[in-house]
Write a protein that holds these residues in place. Structure first.
Motif, PDB file in Angstrom:
ATOM      1  N   PHE A  53       8.119  41.547  45.043  1.00 27.44           N
ATOM      2  CA  PHE A  53       7.093  40.766  44.349  1.00 27.44           C
ATOM      3  C   PHE A  53       7.534  39.325  44.189  1.00 27.44           C
ATOM      4  N   ASP A  55       5.903  35.520  42.473  1.00 27.67           N
ATOM      5  CA  ASP A  55       4.779  34.835  41.825  1.00 27.67           C
ATOM      6  C   ASP A  55       4.778  33.374  42.257  1.00 27.67           C
ATOM      7  N   PRO A  82       4.253  43.697  51.476  1.00 29.75           N
ATOM      8  CA  PRO A  82       2.810  43.395  51.406  1.00 29.75           C
ATOM      9  C   PRO A  82       2.434  42.417  50.289  1.00 29.75           C
ATOM     10  N   ALA A  83       3.021  42.563  49.101  1.00 30.80           N
ATOM     11  CA  ALA A  83       2.643  41.680  47.988  1.00 30.80           C
ATOM     12  C   ALA A  83       3.136  40.248  48.221  1.00 30.80           C
ATOM     13  N   LYS A  86       0.996  38.656  50.875  1.00 34.08           N
ATOM     14  CA  LYS A  86      -0.330  38.289  50.366  1.00 34.08           C
ATOM     15  C   LYS A  86      -0.307  36.919  49.675  1.00 34.08           C
ATOM     16  N   VAL A  87       0.727  36.658  48.870  1.00 33.56           N
ATOM     17  CA  VAL A  87       0.828  35.368  48.184  1.00 33.56           C
ATOM     18  C   VAL A  87       0.955  34.231  49.204  1.00 33.56           C
TER      19      VAL A  87
END
Lengths: 112, 157
Positions: A53, A55, A82-83, A86-87
């Motif tokens: 992850f 941010d 994947p996460a 996506k960002v």
């Protein structure tokens, strides 16, 4: 945070040993990247395969890490989950960095 | 676009009703708690990822901006699922949003040379990209933000 780094003839490969690059660790990440990339080959490949992850702070820190490399040097990214992927795609940062599915892909394609 | 329904606080929880202090580390714990909770009502990993990305940005905004220049205060987070939507509601006692409403960020300018690439300003852009709707209000010194996410895809229009 934990980074490990290996140097080949053509590139420095830096692996992130953390599941997240977020607001709590973005500044440390940027500083650690500065230390890891102070010297060595012009090409740097960042292995993100353990990162689940990221941010916007983490994204900003990766952009900052590329900028602090200086002109003529390049930061490529490998192994986006994947996460994380996506960002990068939502912000169009996938057009700024070269992304590789895996570190193995990066090694083969770049012949490093 | 439909506005998310505002519920009475006492009606807000459906398995998750969280209060924490607005620090980076506590926000991380809350994000991970929400991620776990979503595995129940939201089976598909892709909308789950979208929710976690947007929720992280909303919480970062509260930590960094709402409680800027003061000691970190409380944040209350509620989650609920209604029909094809998941709602995440945030309440804090910090500063209001600067213009009284969530910023509209149409895009991120990547056109310049590497030295000028942005290192921030992605938060509201990501939130707006990922929600079905959002609603903000300032009530009695509190911020209330409700994000609505599609957990079943919208019908093609």
């Amino acid at each position: 945070m934990s980074l490990t780094s290996t140097v080949t003839d053509k590139a420095r490969i830096i692996t992130v040993h953390a599941s997240r690059i977020d607001a709590a660790m973005a500044i440390q990440f940027k500083e650690d990247m500065r230390q890891e990339t102070q010297s060595g080959p012009d090409r740097v490949v960042l292995d993100l395969s353990q990162v689940e992850f990221i941010d916007s702070s983490g994204l900003g820190a990766i952009v900052a890490a590329m900028k602090q490399l200086g002109s003529g040097r390049k930061l490529d990214l490998a192994g986006l989950s994947p996460a994380v992927d996506k960002v990068f795609r939502l912000t169009r940062m996938d057009t700024v960095f070269t992304l590789f599915n895996s570190l193995e892909d990066a090694r083969k394609t770049l012949e490093i | 676009m439909n506005s998310p329904p505002f519920r009475d606080q006492t009606d807000a929880g459906s398995g998750c009703d969280l209060t924490f202090t607005a620090t980076d580390i506590e926000a991380r714990y809350i994000i991970q708690t929400i991620e776990q909770w979503l595995k129940g009502p939201v089976q598909d990993p892709e909308p789950r990822t979208d929710i976690v990305i947007a929720v992280s940005e909303a919480l970062n905004n509260i930590v960094e901006h709402a409680y800027a220049r003061q000691s970190p205060g409380p944040v209350k987070v509620c989650l609920y699922v209604v029909g094809t939507s998941a709602f995440v509601e945030f309440q804090d006692n910090g500063h209001p949003l600067p213009d009284g409403e969530p910023p509209v960020v149409d895009g991120i300018d990547l056109s310049g040379p590497i030295e000028t690439l942005p290192e921030g300003g992605f938060g509201w852009f990501l939130i707006r990209k990922l929600v079905r709707s959002l609603r903000y209000e300032r009530l009695e010194g509190r911020n209330r933000l409700v994000l609505e996410f599609a957990i079943v895809p919208d019908q093609a229009s």
